[in-house]
Scaffold this active site. Sequence first.
Site, PDB file in Angstrom:
ATOM      1  N   LYS A 261       0.844  -1.205   0.000  1.00  0.00           N
ATOM      2  CA  LYS A 261       0.000   0.000   0.000  1.00  0.00           C
ATOM      3  C   LYS A 261       0.876   1.252   0.000  1.00  0.00           C
ATOM      4  CE  LYS A 261      -3.723  -2.479   2.287  1.00  0.00           C
ATOM      5  NZ  LYS A 261      -4.287  -2.939   3.560  1.00  0.00           N
TER       6      LYS A 261
ATOM      7  N   GLN B 296      -5.282  -1.630   9.831  1.00  0.00           N
ATOM      8  CA  GLN B 296      -4.912  -2.892   9.174  1.00  0.00           C
ATOM      9  C   GLN B 296      -5.411  -4.089   9.990  1.00  0.00           C
ATOM     10  OE1 GLN B 296      -3.236  -3.190   6.114  1.00  0.00           O
ATOM     11  NE2 GLN B 296      -3.689  -5.354   6.317  1.00  0.00           N
TER      12      GLN B 296
ATOM     13  N   ASP C  25     -11.391   2.278   3.949  1.00  0.00           N
ATOM     14  CA  ASP C  25     -11.619   0.836   3.752  1.00  0.00           C
ATOM     15  C   ASP C  25     -13.114   0.565   3.544  1.00  0.00           C
ATOM     16  OD1 ASP C  25      -9.776  -1.098   3.438  1.00  0.00           O
ATOM     17  OD2 ASP C  25      -9.503  -1.570   5.565  1.00  0.00           O
TER      18      ASP C  25
END
Length: 298
Positions: A53, A97, A120
């Site tokens: 990422k 995460q 997200d």
Amino acid sequence: MTLKLDGKKLSLSIEERLKKDIISLQNKSIRPPSLAVIRVGDDPASGVYIRNKEKACERVGIKSLLFHLSQNSSKIDVSNLIKDLNSDKTVDGILLQLPLPGHLDSIKLIREIDPKKDVDGLHEQNIGCLVQNQLTLRSCTPAGIVNLLRSQDINIEGKRIVVVGRSILVGKPLALMLLNLNATVTVAHSKTKNLREICREADILIVAIGKPNFIDSSFIKNETVVVDVGIHRLKSSTKDASHLCGDVLLEDVIPKVFAYTPVPGGVGPMTVTMLLVNTTFSWQKRCGLNSTVDDLLS
Ligand code: NAP
């Protein structure tokens, strides 16, 4: 010949578009977009995903900020960091995460992220907007799949689509996106009876179950489109070597289908690219601009 849905190629072309948008606004002295990634503990797979990422952010001009907390961080530690990032005007996206260490509740912590920075697309407010078919930050893997299908003019409206897997990360939001696009959607899961027969009814079969090579050609009717979300590293027969595979036994399925996503190079790169799209979308909104990436948020 069977069509390969090349996620890597599409993700590079979307990245080019994002890069141009970001550079053109920076030329007008607008600050670059920024993404804050929170990592708790040292899960090795998370380390690899985060590095991917970071590299992707760098390619398009998004500033990435990593906050690495120790494995035994408390809920309060993570909450306080989220609060600081929520109020930081220079942060456009916050990504927690997953997976988190077992003592932390990911759903509760995601709820604390400002929904406008939830790149997200997992905050309940954004999931609620998806249910109501309102434009919002979308869950990255499902939005990536929809964009991949659309990029090859694979029609979704009116199609019979079977999604195998009902996780909050993939199956459920994907089913809602496809429903919003007027598909007839069936969601299957581990308690589904007659899975093979249900899968054989699909015009488009999307598999996200986390079981290597589970779906073979007996689950598939001729000329189907197959999307393989799974990703697994399997030991090869040669000593110490390994290879990647998905939930679908691709070599068995490819001769029978109209189109398929490869593993690697299908859904995976699109997931990362949609994170960049969401961060750019959030940045454009925060800077009071009309977003130029609306069309990528299905
Ligand atoms: P997950 O949270 O473990 O969910 C798996 C789902 O599959 C569950 O709904 C489960 O049913 C269902 N399932 C399991 N075994 C089944 C079976 N035998 N028959 C039918 N359904 C079955 O997994 P996930 O997060 O959705 O991820 C799925 C896979 O996609 C994993 O391999 C993951 O690594 C991969 N993934 C890839 C990307 C990418 O970017 N390429 C992104 C996310 C995930 P129940 O609900 O009944 O338990």
